[in-house]
Enzyme design. Structure first.
Site, PDB file in Angstrom:
ATOM      1  N   ALA A 261      -3.494  -1.156  11.009  1.00  0.00           N
ATOM      2  CA  ALA A 261      -2.675  -0.364  12.190  1.00  0.00           C
ATOM      3  C   ALA A 261      -1.373  -1.528  12.197  1.00  0.00           C
ATOM      4  O   ALA A 261       0.551  -1.786  12.103  1.00  0.00           O
ATOM      5  CB  ALA A 261      -3.307  -1.720  13.409  1.00  0.00           C
ATOM      6  N   ALA A 262      -0.950  -2.609  10.878  1.00  0.00           N
ATOM      7  CA  ALA A 262      -0.169  -3.368  10.068  1.00  0.00           C
ATOM      8  C   ALA A 262       0.875  -2.555  10.272  1.00  0.00           C
ATOM      9  O   ALA A 262       0.840  -1.670   8.613  1.00  0.00           O
ATOM     10  CB  ALA A 262      -0.619  -5.010  10.210  1.00  0.00           C
ATOM     11  N   GLY A 264       2.319  -2.557  12.460  1.00  0.00           N
ATOM     12  CA  GLY A 264       2.225  -2.521  14.082  1.00  0.00           C
ATOM     13  C   GLY A 264       3.382  -1.605  14.581  1.00  0.00           C
ATOM     14  O   GLY A 264       3.151  -1.447  15.429  1.00  0.00           O
ATOM     15  N   ASP A 326      -4.135   5.476   9.743  1.00  0.00           N
ATOM     16  CA  ASP A 326      -2.135   5.820   9.010  1.00  0.00           C
ATOM     17  C   ASP A 326      -2.520   4.769   7.391  1.00  0.00           C
ATOM     18  O   ASP A 326      -2.935   4.207   7.314  1.00  0.00           O
ATOM     19  CB  ASP A 326      -1.255   4.710   9.883  1.00  0.00           C
ATOM     20  CG  ASP A 326      -0.192   5.140   9.353  1.00  0.00           C
ATOM     21  OD1 ASP A 326      -0.043   6.110   8.573  1.00  0.00           O
ATOM     22  OD2 ASP A 326       0.490   4.184   9.620  1.00  0.00           O
ATOM     23  N   CYS A 379       2.209   8.177   3.962  1.00  0.00           N
ATOM     24  CA  CYS A 379       3.533   8.711   3.302  1.00  0.00           C
ATOM     25  C   CYS A 379       3.772   8.541   1.676  1.00  0.00           C
ATOM     26  O   CYS A 379       3.984   7.869   0.966  1.00  0.00           O
ATOM     27  CB  CYS A 379       4.556   6.901   3.910  1.00  0.00           C
ATOM     28  SG  CYS A 379       3.501   5.095   2.881  1.00  0.00           S
TER      29      CYS A 379
HETATM   30  C1  LIG Z   1       0.399   2.644   5.967  1.00  0.00           C
HETATM   31  S1  LIG Z   1      -0.311   0.889   6.015  1.00  0.00           S
HETATM   32  C2  LIG Z   1      -0.259   0.671   8.371  1.00  0.00           C
HETATM   33  C3  LIG Z   1       0.632   0.606   8.681  1.00  0.00           C
HETATM   34  C4  LIG Z   1       1.148   0.704  10.030  1.00  0.00           C
HETATM   35  N1  LIG Z   1       0.282   1.977  10.504  1.00  0.00           N
HETATM   36  C5  LIG Z   1       2.298   1.495  11.233  1.00  0.00           C
HETATM   37  O1  LIG Z   1       2.944   2.545  11.724  1.00  0.00           O
HETATM   38  O2  LIG Z   1       3.268  -0.247  11.057  1.00  0.00           O
HETATM   39  C6  LIG Z   1      -1.695   0.794   5.899  1.00  0.00           C
HETATM   40  C7  LIG Z   1      -2.416  -0.387   6.561  1.00  0.00           C
HETATM   41  O3  LIG Z   1      -3.773  -0.593   5.967  1.00  0.00           O
HETATM   42  C8  LIG Z   1      -4.113  -2.030   5.788  1.00  0.00           C
HETATM   43  N2  LIG Z   1      -6.119  -1.316   5.088  1.00  0.00           N
HETATM   44  C9  LIG Z   1      -5.673  -1.505   3.810  1.00  0.00           C
HETATM   45  N3  LIG Z   1      -6.966  -0.977   3.961  1.00  0.00           N
HETATM   46  C10 LIG Z   1      -7.685  -1.504   4.987  1.00  0.00           C
HETATM   47  C11 LIG Z   1      -8.893  -1.707   5.262  1.00  0.00           C
HETATM   48  N4  LIG Z   1     -10.176  -1.445   4.914  1.00  0.00           N
HETATM   49  N5  LIG Z   1      -8.787  -1.534   6.235  1.00  0.00           N
HETATM   50  C12 LIG Z   1      -8.187  -2.037   7.429  1.00  0.00           C
HETATM   51  N6  LIG Z   1      -6.764  -2.080   7.040  1.00  0.00           N
HETATM   52  C13 LIG Z   1      -6.852  -1.315   5.955  1.00  0.00           C
HETATM   53  C14 LIG Z   1      -3.607  -2.744   4.867  1.00  0.00           C
HETATM   54  O4  LIG Z   1      -3.137  -3.830   5.407  1.00  0.00           O
HETATM   55  C15 LIG Z   1      -1.927  -2.124   5.210  1.00  0.00           C
HETATM   56  O5  LIG Z   1      -1.988  -2.945   7.095  1.00  0.00           O
END
Ligand SMILES: C[S@@+](CC[C@H](N)C(=O)[O-])C[C@H]1O[C@@H](n2cnc3c(N)ncnc32)[C@H](O)[C@@H]1O
Length: 443
Positions: A261-262, A264, A326, A379
């Site tokens: 989610a980060a 966010g 995502d 993306c």
């Molecule tokens: C594409 S970004 C998400 C963008 C977000 N959904 C937004 O709309 O702002 C992918 C995210 O996946 C997280 N991530 C990577 N591996 C992960 C894991 N094994 N479990 C949870 N989060 C993970 C990363 O820290 C990153 O924040």
């Protein structure tokens, strides 16, 4: 904050050096713009120099190498300065060559007096040979496009196989143009027309975008923090393609889990719009802090959990109406905004990311209610991370099936959904970041 007005070329050079040391371009530039006082015009020039220099680095490095100066053997500061001056001379035609050379030599003196002579000599030679760019002949189409369009050959090769020559060339060209700044309107606060009026009252030119219902394109001449509409939670920066992915979560979903989610963007978009309980998960510590900060600015409640999506610390009975993956991906659909990614990614990253995406998708699927929805998005524009992940998932998850997202997308965005019911956006076709999204339904 510096008392006197800063030089935009120095500001850009400092940001470029930070990127050489591993920083992200947008973060390095923001830091420089925060620390230095620039008027609106100089701010625009510094921004153009940072993004353009990184995007065109493949071409400038090719010309440097053809002069017998392989860029990797140059001092990093000198290398970035030469690339910046070369970009300015070749692509920003309003600056005469002699002025480009003089400014670069002045900047080089500040770094190291000995470097000034080298910069002067190399830049003159670079401009002489760069002006009639000795590009590889078109018979080697990969090399030709990689150099003339300034992308790594391995990536050009993949896009050529998937899209053909004409579209690949158009995509490379689009990647080297600036992305617009797009905001998402918080529908709890106002509709798009009212948000546009609020931005106009603040003195900003802004307009509705074509595809996403709550998106506004703005001519931003300051940092986001200066915008009252941002500080008060009326708008949030979020690309238009990203907003369309958020829209694929059905409005009727009352419980939503976002496992990556980060910072966010989509989790807060969903929480803003619907009467939904949203749980936002991310593995990154700084990421979950960012989600909390954005949720508080906007004034929505979101459950936030720091965890690995593959091992969620939730009870087995915790199932959701909709789950969003995502996924972490190569990001190669966002090169307009993140030009440096193309030079950092390696082909082997794609296989590693594809394995991680498959694991996250399988774990997320266990959290979907019967009859519920699973949305997978990236993306990037590589099949290994997109349709191949969905095909592999469906092959061992027979209780999921593709679900057409058009019912939840705005009318104008339905043309972005292909015959397989996948959302696909491209910089060269739509002026959007390159996104892929699939919606699946649990039987
Ligand atoms: C594409 S970004 C998400 C963008 C977000 N959904 C937004 O709309 O702002 C992918 C995210 O996946 C997280 N991530 C990577 N591996 C992960 C894991 N094994 N479990 C949870 N989060 C993970 C990363 O820290 C990153 O924040």
């Amino acid at each position: 904050m510096a008392a006197s007005r800063a030089d935009p070329r120095l500001v850009a050079w400092n940001a470029l050096r930070a990127v050489e040391d591993g920083a992200f371009a947008d973060a390095a530039l923001s830091r420089q713009l925060e620390d230095n006082r620039l008027d609106e015009r100089d701010r625009g020039l510094a921004t153009q120099l940072v993004y353009g220099t990184i995007a065109w680095q493949g071409l400038s490095d090719h010309v440097l190498a053809s002069l017998g100066r392989p860029p990797e053997r140059l001092d990093a500061a000198v290398r970035t300065l030469l690339r910046m001056a070369f970009f300015q001379a070749i692509k920003l035609e309003r600056v005469p060559d002699f002025a480009v050379v003089d400014t670069a030599v002045e900047l080089a003196k500040r770094h190291n007096r000995g470097a000034a002579g080298l910069v002067n000599a190399l830049l003159r030679a670079l401009l002489r040979s760069g002006k009639d760019l000795h590009l590889p002949v078109a018979s080697d189409i990969v090399q030709h496009l990689a150099i003339s369009g300034s992308h790594p050959p391995w990536l050009v090769e993949r896009w050529l196989a998937a899209l053909g020559a004409a579209e690949t060339e158009a995509l490379l060209t689009a990647d080297n143009r600036a992305a617009p700044t797009v905001l998402r309107v918080n529908p709890r606060r106002a509709d798009r027309a009212a948000a546009l009026a609020a931005l106009a009252a603040e003195g900003y030119a802004a307009r509705p975008t074509r595809y996403a219902a709550d998106a506004i394109e703005i001519d931003l001449r300051s940092g986001m923090g200066k915008l009252n509409a941002f500080r008060t939670g009326l708008v949030t920066p979020q690309g238009e393609a990203s907003q369309l992915v958020g829209a694929m979560i059905p409005v009727a979903a009352r419980t939503v889990l976002d496992v990556c989610a980060a910072p966010g963007g989509k989790a807060i978009q969903i929480a803003e719009r619907a009467d939904a309980a949203v749980v936002a998960v991310d593995r990154a510590r700084a990421g979950v802090v960012a989600i909390a900060r954005q949720a508080s600015r906007v004034g929505v409640a979101v459950g936030i959990l720091r965890a690995d999506a593959r091992e969620l610390p939730l009870r087995n009975t915790a199932l959701f109406d909709a789950v969003l993956v995502d996924a972490p991906c190569s990001g190669l659909g966002t090169l307009r905004q993140h030009p440096e990614i193309r030079w950092r990614r390696r082909p082997e990253d794609v296989a590693r990311l594809a394995a991680l995406q498959g694991e996250i998708l399988r774990a997320a699927a266990t959290r979907v209610q019967p009859g519920g929805i699973l949305v997978y998005a990236t993306c990037t524009l590589l099949a290994e991370e997109n349709e191949e992940r969905i095909a592999a998932f469906l092959a061992d998850q027979p209780h999921f099936a593709i679900d057409d997202p058009r019912t939840d997308l705005p009318e104008a965005a339905r043309e972005l959904v292909d015959g397989d019911a996948f959302l696909r956006t491209y910089p060269h076709r739509h002026g959007l970041d390159g996104f892929f999204a699939a919606r699946l339904k649990r039987r």
